[in-house]
Design a protein around this motif. Structure first.
Motif, short mmCIF file in Angstrom:
data_model
loop_
_atom_site.label_atom_id
_atom_site.label_comp_id
_atom_site.label_asym_id
_atom_site.label_seq_id
_atom_site.Cartn_x
_atom_site.Cartn_y
_atom_site.Cartn_z
N UNK A 153 0.89 -1.28 0.00
CA UNK A 153 -0.04 0.01 0.04
C UNK A 153 0.99 1.26 -0.03
N UNK A 154 2.16 1.17 0.82
CA UNK A 154 2.83 2.40 0.81
C UNK A 154 3.70 2.60 -0.36
N UNK A 155 4.05 1.40 -1.22
CA UNK A 155 4.53 1.59 -2.51
C UNK A 155 3.57 2.26 -3.39
N UNK A 156 2.62 1.84 -3.33
CA UNK A 156 1.51 2.45 -4.20
C UNK A 156 1.30 3.72 -4.09
N UNK A 157 1.06 4.09 -2.70
CA UNK A 157 0.99 5.63 -2.39
C UNK A 157 2.18 6.41 -2.80
N UNK A 158 3.33 5.82 -2.56
CA UNK A 158 4.39 6.62 -3.27
C UNK A 158 4.22 6.67 -4.70
N UNK A 159 4.04 5.40 -5.50
CA UNK A 159 3.67 5.67 -6.91
C UNK A 159 2.76 6.60 -7.58
N UNK A 160 1.66 6.67 -6.62
CA UNK A 160 0.73 7.66 -6.97
C UNK A 160 1.26 9.06 -6.95
N UNK A 163 3.42 9.76 -9.66
CA UNK A 163 2.92 10.20 -10.92
C UNK A 163 2.21 11.35 -10.93
N UNK A 164 1.53 11.82 -9.60
CA UNK A 164 1.14 13.22 -9.55
C UNK A 164 2.27 14.39 -9.64
N UNK A 165 3.40 13.82 -8.99
CA UNK A 165 4.65 14.83 -9.39
C UNK A 165 4.99 14.94 -10.90
N UNK A 166 4.85 13.75 -11.46
CA UNK A 166 5.30 13.72 -13.22
C UNK A 166 4.20 14.47 -13.77
N UNK A 167 2.93 14.34 -13.25
CA UNK A 167 1.96 14.99 -14.12
C UNK A 167 1.95 16.50 -14.02
#
Length: 402
Positions: A153-160, A163-167
């Motif tokens: 879950x933490x990994x997915x949150x970090x990835x999300x 991804x927000x930062x990338x956007x």
């Protein structure tokens, strides 16, 4: 001495209650530390288990909890010979430190081992009766799977979040490029941009300074991703302000070099090409800061625009700086590109190269610029075959007609 039936039943009842309490704690979203404390408490509650240590694989193997031991296992590295233990209840004889335990329980997910539990029983009774290895296996599996899920879950949150930062960075980078480029009878500017990643490291610009003067720029930042995008956004902002404040192109480039050093802290640099044209005076000035030399087509001649200086951000003071100035420039075309274009390879390992690019442009100079760009990219795709692009690709052409 064998354990009595009543004692066994009491232990089984305790184990069942412990499993329910563990599941309840997991459902209540207990922290990893709390789950390890619960785990230790449950194992310790069995009066016949006198020693325990739990090793878990995160980035590396480490002991998460232990009790009743001679040594501090938080400071002891898991012996590689332990990895040979694959069966429930294997022995640990002859392995330094771990020989104080009598049994090891590998905790598996499919074929992968996620944890090892070391345990020893009370010597007054038969160990096989009291260690309850199946229960240890089941309890540890429940705890470890719950913790692994938390990590996921933490990994997915970090990835999300990433991804927000990338956007955001992608949106910021999109603002770097001019929304519209002039394309009239007397001035035609055309650009093509193919980012290799979501966030590219290339940049181009057209800046109308006043009624008679405009500046074009193409640049490439070392490194990719968010830091490169931020550095390039600072570079763009600096260029647009400085080019309107300062009339001297050399002064603009020197200030941009200082800006890159201050913002990159020596970790990135920028190659760039700047061309300043004054239509009234028919004068073209340019400085090449370590960039691939653009081609200048004029009066049936071709010139490489390589005069200038070195990369920006490499030295506190540019070691040399040469501004080229050409007069009587009425009809000409500047063709700029980044190294991603000419450093594309075909399936035979051959590079597209500057010569190939120059010959193709010469052959198709009669074309409209937009069509020229389309044909160039089609030619590059044909050349590379099944190979992938290895870098960002940018083309920028500027044609001035009297």
């Amino acid at each position: 001495m064998p354990v009595s039936v009543n004692t066994k039943l009491e232990i089984k009842e305790l184990e069942l209650k412990s499993l329910f309490e563990t599941i309840r704690a997991i459902n209540a979203n207990a922290s990893e530390n709390d789950l390890y404390k619960i785990y230790k408490f449950i194992i310790h509650s069995n009066p016949n288990i006198v020693k325990m240590a739990l090793y878990v694989l995160d980035d590396k193997w480490s002991c998460k909890t232990y009790f009743g031991t001679k040594h501090n296992y938080e400071k002891i590295i898991l012996d590689k010979r332990i990895m040979e233990a694959t069966e429930l209840g294997d022995h640990t004889r002859g392995i330094k430190y771990f020989e104080e335990f009598s049994r090891v329980v590998p905790i598996k997910h499919k074929t992968d081992v996620l944890a090892y539990v070391f345990a020893s029983g009370n010597e007054r009774v038969d160990e096989e009766d009291i260690l309850e290895l199946d229960f240890i296996d089941a309890l540890t599996n429940i705890i470890i799977v719950a913790i692994e899920n938390k990590k996921l879950v933490r990994k997915e949150q970090r990835q999300q979040e990433y991804n927000k930062q990338l956007d955001i960075a992608k949106d910021v980078q999109g603002l770097l490029f001019p929304r519209e480029l002039p394309y009239s009878k007397k001035l035609k500017i055309e650009a093509s941009y193919l980012p290799h990643h979501t966030i590219g490291g290339d940049y181009y610009d057209f800046i109308q300074i006043d009624e008679d003067q405009f500046l074009i720029c193409i640049a490439d930042v070392s490194g990719k991703g968010i830091p490169a995008a931020i550095l390039m956004s600072n570079f763009q902002a600096g260029l647009r302000i400085l080019s309107r404040q300062m009339k001297d192109l050399e002064a603009v480039v020197n200030e941009l070099n200082t800006l890159v050093i201050q913002n990159s802290h020596g970790e990135n640099f920028i190659t760039a090409f700047f061309a300043l044209y004054n239509r009234k005076e028919e004068n073209l000035q340019f400085i090449n800061a370590g960039h691939n030399p653009p081609f200048l087509f004029f009066e049936k001649n071709v010139k490489k625009m390589d005069a200038g200086t070195t990369i920006l951000g490499g030295f506190p003071e540019l070691p040399f700086l040469e501004k080229a100035s050409l007069d009587n420039m009425r009809n000409f075309m500047i063709f700029c590109f980044t190294d991603g274009f000419i450093e594309t390879y075909n399936e035979d390992g051959e590079e597209f190269g500057e010569e190939y690019l120059l010959n193709f442009i010469k052959k198709h100079l009669h074309l409209d610029q937009k069509e020229l760009h389309v044909k160039l990219i089609a030619e590059l795709n044909k050349f590379k075959g099944k190979n992938l692009y290895i870098d960002d690709i940018t083309l920028l052409s500027c044609k001035v007609l009297s």
